[in-house]
Write a protein that holds these residues in place. Structure first.
Motif, mmCIF file in Angstrom:
data_model
loop_
_atom_site.group_PDB
_atom_site.id
_atom_site.type_symbol
_atom_site.label_atom_id
_atom_site.label_comp_id
_atom_site.label_asym_id
_atom_site.label_seq_id
_atom_site.Cartn_x
_atom_site.Cartn_y
_atom_site.Cartn_z
ATOM 1 N N TYR A 2 0.792 -1.223 0.000
ATOM 2 C CA TYR A 2 0.000 0.000 0.000
ATOM 3 C C TYR A 2 0.831 1.283 0.000
ATOM 4 O O TYR A 2 0.275 2.373 -0.121
ATOM 5 C CB TYR A 2 -0.986 -0.019 1.166
ATOM 6 C CG TYR A 2 -2.210 -0.853 0.856
ATOM 7 C CD1 TYR A 2 -3.436 -0.266 0.609
ATOM 8 C CD2 TYR A 2 -2.118 -2.230 0.757
ATOM 9 C CE1 TYR A 2 -4.558 -1.022 0.297
ATOM 10 C CE2 TYR A 2 -3.223 -3.011 0.456
ATOM 11 C CZ TYR A 2 -4.440 -2.406 0.221
ATOM 12 O OH TYR A 2 -5.539 -3.174 -0.097
ATOM 13 N N GLN A 41 -10.867 2.568 -1.337
ATOM 14 C CA GLN A 41 -11.131 4.006 -1.453
ATOM 15 C C GLN A 41 -12.230 4.441 -0.491
ATOM 16 O O GLN A 41 -12.146 5.525 0.114
ATOM 17 C CB GLN A 41 -11.517 4.343 -2.898
ATOM 18 C CG GLN A 41 -10.344 4.275 -3.876
ATOM 19 C CD GLN A 41 -10.724 4.734 -5.257
ATOM 20 O OE1 GLN A 41 -11.736 4.309 -5.803
ATOM 21 N NE2 GLN A 41 -9.905 5.597 -5.844
ATOM 22 N N ALA A 94 -10.906 4.720 2.870
ATOM 23 C CA ALA A 94 -9.882 5.763 2.997
ATOM 24 C C ALA A 94 -10.477 7.161 3.104
ATOM 25 O O ALA A 94 -9.761 8.148 2.934
ATOM 26 C CB ALA A 94 -8.937 5.691 1.791
ATOM 27 N N CYS A 117 -8.583 9.304 5.352
ATOM 28 C CA CYS A 117 -7.130 9.338 5.145
ATOM 29 C C CYS A 117 -6.698 10.654 4.512
ATOM 30 O O CYS A 117 -7.481 11.349 3.855
ATOM 31 C CB CYS A 117 -6.692 8.181 4.258
ATOM 32 S SG CYS A 117 -6.945 6.552 4.979
ATOM 33 N N PRO A 177 -5.449 10.220 -0.046
ATOM 34 C CA PRO A 177 -5.278 8.806 -0.385
ATOM 35 C C PRO A 177 -4.944 8.558 -1.848
ATOM 36 O O PRO A 177 -4.297 7.563 -2.180
ATOM 37 C CB PRO A 177 -6.628 8.190 -0.005
ATOM 38 C CG PRO A 177 -7.592 9.326 -0.055
ATOM 39 C CD PRO A 177 -6.824 10.526 0.383
ATOM 40 N N ASN A 178 -5.403 9.441 -2.738
ATOM 41 C CA ASN A 178 -5.121 9.252 -4.170
ATOM 42 C C ASN A 178 -3.922 10.053 -4.640
ATOM 43 O O ASN A 178 -3.671 10.152 -5.842
ATOM 44 C CB ASN A 178 -6.360 9.632 -4.990
ATOM 45 C CG ASN A 178 -7.514 8.674 -4.751
ATOM 46 O OD1 ASN A 178 -7.361 7.472 -4.889
ATOM 47 N ND2 ASN A 178 -8.667 9.222 -4.357
ATOM 48 N N ASP A 193 -0.654 9.873 -0.164
ATOM 49 C CA ASP A 193 -1.159 8.752 0.655
ATOM 50 C C ASP A 193 -0.181 8.381 1.776
ATOM 51 O O ASP A 193 0.302 7.252 1.856
ATOM 52 C CB ASP A 193 -1.427 7.544 -0.237
ATOM 53 C CG ASP A 193 -2.237 6.460 0.473
ATOM 54 O OD1 ASP A 193 -2.869 6.759 1.493
ATOM 55 O OD2 ASP A 193 -2.219 5.301 -0.003
ATOM 56 N N CYS A 208 -3.260 4.048 2.526
ATOM 57 C CA CYS A 208 -4.646 3.589 2.500
ATOM 58 C C CYS A 208 -5.035 2.959 1.166
ATOM 59 O O CYS A 208 -6.016 2.219 1.092
ATOM 60 C CB CYS A 208 -5.596 4.757 2.789
ATOM 61 S SG CYS A 208 -5.392 5.452 4.455
ATOM 62 N N ILE A 209 -4.295 3.271 0.108
ATOM 63 C CA ILE A 209 -4.613 2.788 -1.232
ATOM 64 C C ILE A 209 -3.404 2.042 -1.796
ATOM 65 O O ILE A 209 -2.259 2.442 -1.565
ATOM 66 C CB ILE A 209 -4.979 3.958 -2.175
ATOM 67 C CG1 ILE A 209 -6.161 4.746 -1.603
ATOM 68 C CG2 ILE A 209 -5.317 3.434 -3.572
ATOM 69 C CD1 ILE A 209 -7.458 3.970 -1.532
#
Length: 986
Positions: free
Chosen positions: A239, A891, A894, A897, A900-901, A904, A908-909
């Motif tokens: 991750y 997602q 997250a 979070c 996350p995208n 991150d 989380c991803i």
């Protein structure tokens, strides 16, 4: 002298159960004089029936791996042979370490290794575990002539469990002479050595009335450590793409009320935020050490005209050793005196503050060494401490098996034959676990107020220091804290079968061959027992064992009656070169050895046919109803907490602090209120799961059909092609929900009522840390019950092509075996997701956890000269992706979070570079030289171009198959290897 019995056997030569395309994987070599008639003539034979007549061709398609293919690959176990077969999915075998129970299995169509049957010469042999699976490590490869794989339902012909098909290992018959085989294999890195030797002797006696053969073999293979490959030396988090190992680390981590989990800094003696994990990869292996000694013998003798007695016996003893990272304290609760002599003062003060002790009370507790003192106090904390001082955890699995069969067969009339046989087999697998830290004794050794004796006064107990770095556990502290533990699994199978087959003496007015039939009955009694010592039975006692091994004892009986019919309707007519119908039915009655005496009855059937409008083209189709009865493990295993995989826990991190409904759910599941906001993600991507058997389970039911064609154009001599579409649907499947099913049912739409919902009550969180991992004695994790609520479907196309051409200077053989799987969907319950997993990988995908590509093929080109054969094999695996549904779930989890995208930082991803594995192509080269008429040498290079495996980290899939940052059962993690083998025959 050719006896009447030998004539009968000649008619029955193809009755081993499944015989297929003889040219699929075994080209006839220049110096090989043992090729079958089918290979010599190029005839395509497709059978899957109990009817014993080679002139009648059955409908079901069969794949064949010939003895020469096995020899060219220099395969050493049956699992290695089947692992790369298109349409099969890698199962437990030599490439599985953490999750290997000392056996190897086959998984046809990726529907699970419990849904296919393994046969030896068309008959069952004793299973190797409580799940009823045959251990492929015990198959006597030295005498295997070919391996037939019949995919699709086969319960009518072979009985229950054959939902996805059967694998039949066909041994050499009427062997005469002496054959010695010796081979050695090693990787380019100089490790992973595999040595194997087999000796076979056989001959005819009493003027050809009898034949006997005996084979003995030995094999030994060495481990390949993940530390010896650059791509697996460091454990990588899937991750974030960074080196990150287990939370059970050294220095130790401790749960602190209100502060979450902190890690000790030995240099300052204080608890600080987590700063180091444990790299477990170097201890793990890509190839498990293996040693095997096996014997196999069979004989037949004509006792009277047309009557033959036959027997077969096999014995095998093998040892598989799994090697994983050291034991330790895996998030288990420990009670420690404030006056423990190894407890640093700063840590003591931190626990005093967290537990509300005043400075004066804390000082008094530090000085109170007598438990009877009023000032004596203890604190409780969950500890994560890797016991590196113990060395690796090693499990030695010793399997001993014998299986004996005795029968009589012969002719009733010139056209009707009989075969009556009985068999009995036993298998015992004993696991000895070494290097495990005992939690009860660890608690004893922590309850100390001096460095020489424990408060319990138990003999041998030496106070334990877990507050330092690597080496703080002294050698004199270790003996009391560890002991060997054993688990023994014993399974038995007693069976009797009677079969009458032949023809009615009548034929269709439009056909030459008479109508054929087979009728019979069968009785089988299965028994299995797992016996564990007290250490293995006690949840959480063996540090890092993954859960308790409960005692299991169960069995069941099955009585069956069956019949088959093959009716040639038309032959040699315009547009009807041949037309044939085939049908069969089997009735089964089960009785389970349980207090309530559960019983059930099933009926399976098949109907199909073949039509050849012209000699060059044959169309075929078959529809089947199959069943699989629940096995002993599914029926009788007590409720037990073990391990599964999860990388992202919605209750972890800061998300619950910003969502009152989510926080309420986490607390309702057992998380302490003061830990909300400090819960860590699962250590090593592993969490607990609690499940068990169910005596109320009933058989699965499957409907399958196959439609295909066989093409042998006369205009292209030596060429043949088969193409078959298959479709399998299993109803009332015995399954548990996937991890994502359970998580999504609770966390996909969290509302104010979620905390009391049924879906959110299927959790048992760690009472100290709030996570889903920890001591199985206190942390249930996910709760997943076995049921008959599942549905599984799959469909796809198998394609086989063969071409043989004789040049002036050599013979060219080309073979192609390919599989395209259109879909494989699994729905655990009526409310679960209908999950598509072909071409995807995740913790949910694959009923066994392994990867199933959409497209795979093997193609071999062989040039056979007078004394030399040169063969080139191309193995293709289609590209695969991270499962989209799991990506969506990550997602959704997250939401709280940070970026996350993007960056991150909380991982989380899934790391973008790990979301896809490109297609893989492997090439192997083999050369065989006929040194003399009775001596040949084979050289094989596997993974010729040293293709490295894909790196996706260690937490993207199941621990069993996702290891060493890759999927070593699917992709070659060993690298280029060399093998040399010699064969002497006389």
């Amino acid at each position: 002298m050719v006896t009447k019995t030998q004539k009968f056997l000649g008619r029955s030569a193809l009755s081993t159960g499944v015989i297929g395309l003889a040219l699929v994987a075994a080209p006839a070599f220049a110096q090989d004089d043992t090729a079958s008639t089918a290979e010599d003539t190029g005839t395509i034979v497709v059978t899957g029936t109990l009817i014993k007549n080679p002139n009648i061709v059955a409908t079901s398609p069969v794949s064949v791996i010939g003895g020469e293919e096995i020899a060219l690959r220099q395969s050493n176990t049956a699992e290695e042979i089947l692992r790369d077969m298109p349409g099969a999915v890698a199962s437990i075998g030599s490439a599985v370490n953490n999750g290997n129970g000392g056996a190897s299995y086959v998984d046809l169509r990726g529907l699970g290794s419990r849904r296919n049957v393994v046969l030896l010469d068309g008959t069952r042999i004793v299973p190797g575990d409580v799940s009823g699976r045959v251990d492929l490590n015990n198959i006597p490869l030295a005498l295997v002539e070919r391996v037939d794989s019949l995919t699709g339902g086969a319960s009518t012909t072979y009985g229950a469990d054959a939902i996805t098909g059967v694998v039949n290992f066909v041994t050499k018959k009427d062997f005469s002479g002496v054959e010695l085989n010796i081979s050695n294999q090693i990787t380019e890195e100089g490790d992973g050595n595999v040595f194997r030797v087999d000796a076979t002797i056989g001959g005819n006696f009493d003027d050809g009335k009898g034949n006997a053969v005996f084979s003995i073999g030995y094999q030994q293979s060495d481990a390949v450590y993940q530390s010896d490959r650059p791509y697996s030396r460091e454990s990588i988090n899937s991750y974030n793409g960074q080196p990150e190992g287990s939370g059970t680390a050294v220095p130790a981590r401790f749960s602190v009320p209100g502060s979450g989990v902190l890690q000790i800094d030995p240099t300052t003696g204080t608890l600080v935020p987590i700063y180091a994990s444990f790299n477990f990869n170097p201890y793990n292996v890509f190839q498990t050490p293996f040693e095997r000694f096996n014997m196999f013998g069979q004989a037949n003798y004509e006792v009277a005209d047309g009557i033959e007695v036959y027997t077969r016996g096999m014995f095998s003893k093998n040892t598989v050793s799994t090697i994983i990272a050291p034991s330790g304290i895996f998030n288990s609760s420990m009670e420690i005196p404030y006056s423990n002599p190894y407890l640093p003062e700063a840590v003591r003060n931190q626990f005093c503050n967290a537990n509300g002790l005043s400075a004066a009370a804390c000082s008094a507790a530090a000085a109170a060494t007598d438990p009877t003192s009023a000032d004596f106090r203890t604190f409780t904390t969950n500890v994560l401490r890797r016991a590196t001082e113990f060395g690796p955890r090693i499990s030695d699995y010793v399997t001993t098996i014998f299986d004996y069969r005795l029968g009589v067969r012969g002719s009733i009339t010139d056209t009707i034959n009989f075969d009556v046989a009985g068999a009995y087999g036993e298998s015992e697998n004993t696991q000895t676990q070494r290097g495990y830290m005992l939690m009860s004794r660890t608690r004893d050794a922590l309850m100390a107020t001096n460095t020489t004796s424990c408060l319990s006064g138990n003999e041998g107990c030496v106070p334990l220091n877990i507050f330092g770095g690597d080496g703080s556990i002294n050698p004199d502290q270790i003996p009391y804290l560890t002991a060997n533990s054993t688990v023994s699994v014993r399974s038995t199978l007693a069976q009797v079968r009677a079969l009458v087959s032949g023809d009615f003496g009548v034929a269709s007015p439009f056909a030459e061959d008479p109508i054929q039939f087979a009728v019979g009955g069968e009785y089988r009694k299965y028994g299995a027992k797992q016996e564990s010592d007290l250490l293995a039975q006690t949840p959480g006692e063996l540090g890092g064992a993954g859960g308790a091994a409960p005692n299991i004892d169960g069995g069941y009986d099955v009585y069956e009656a069956y019949g088959e019919l093959i009716a040639p309707l038309v032959t040699d007519r315009p547009f009807f070169h041949s037309l044939q119908l085939e049908a069969g039915i089997r009735y089964s009655s089960y009785s389970v050895d349980a207090p309530t005496s559960p019983s059930y009855k099933t009926t399976t059937w098949k109907a199909g046919g073949t039509w050849a409008p012209i000699e060059d083209v044959k169309l075929r189709g078959m529809y089947q109803r199959s069943v699989r009865a629940p096995n002993i493990g599914e029926l009788f295993t007590p409720v037990t907490t073990g391990l599964t995989n999860l990388a992202v826990d919605p209750c972890a991190g800061s998300a619950p602090l910003n969502d009152a409904n989510l926080a309420a759910v986490c607390v309702a599941q057992g998380a302490p209120l003061n830990q909300i906001g400090t819960i860590n993600q699962p250590s090593s991507g592993q969490i607990n799961i609690t499940t068990g058997g169910n005596v109320n389970l009933r058989p699965e039911k499957a409907d399958s059909y196959v439609i295909g064609a066989v093409i042998q154009p006369k205009v292209v001599p030596g060429f043949s092609l088969t193409i078959d579409y298959y479709n399998i649907k299993i109803k009332k499947a015995i399954t548990t929900p996937t991890v994502d099913d359970i998580m999504s049912a609770c966390f996909d739409d969290v509302t104010a009522s979620s905390a009391t919902s049924v879906a959110c009550q299927s959790f048992g969180r760690n009472p100290a840390t709030g996570g889903l991992d920890g001591d199985p004695a206190t942390t249930l994790g996910l709760i997943a019950n076995l049921s008959n609520l599942g549905t599984i479907t799959t469909d796809g196309i198998d394609l086989t092509m063969n071409y043989r051409h004789q040049f002036d200077f050599a013979t060219l053989n080309l073979t192609f075996n390919g599989n395209w799987t259109n879909s494989q969907k699994f729905k655990a319950t009526d409310t679960s997701i209908n999950r598509e997993c072909v071409g995807y990988y995740s913790i949910n995908c694959g009923l066994s956890g392994s990867i199933q590509p959409k497209l795979s093929w093997n193609t071999r080109a062989t040039l056979s000269f007078e004394k030399v054969d040169v063969s080139f094999l191309w193995r293709h695996i289609d590209g695969v992706k991270f499962e989209p549904l799991q990506f969506e779930a990550d997602q959704e989890a997250a939401v709280g979070c940070v970026d996350p995208n993007g960056a991150d930082p909380e991982a989380c991803i899934v790391e973008p570079g790990f979301r896809k594995i490109k297609s893989y192509d492997y090439f192997d080269l083999a050369t065989r030289v006929a040194v003399s008429d009775n001596f040949d040498v084979t050289f094989t290079v596997t993974n010729l171009f040293d293709k490295k495996p894909p790196v996706v980290g260690n937490s993207i899939g199941s621990t069993t198959y996702n290891s060493g940052n890759t999927y070593p059962s699917t992709y070659d993690a060993l690298g280029r290897r060399f093998a040399i083998g010699g064969r002497v025959r006389f």
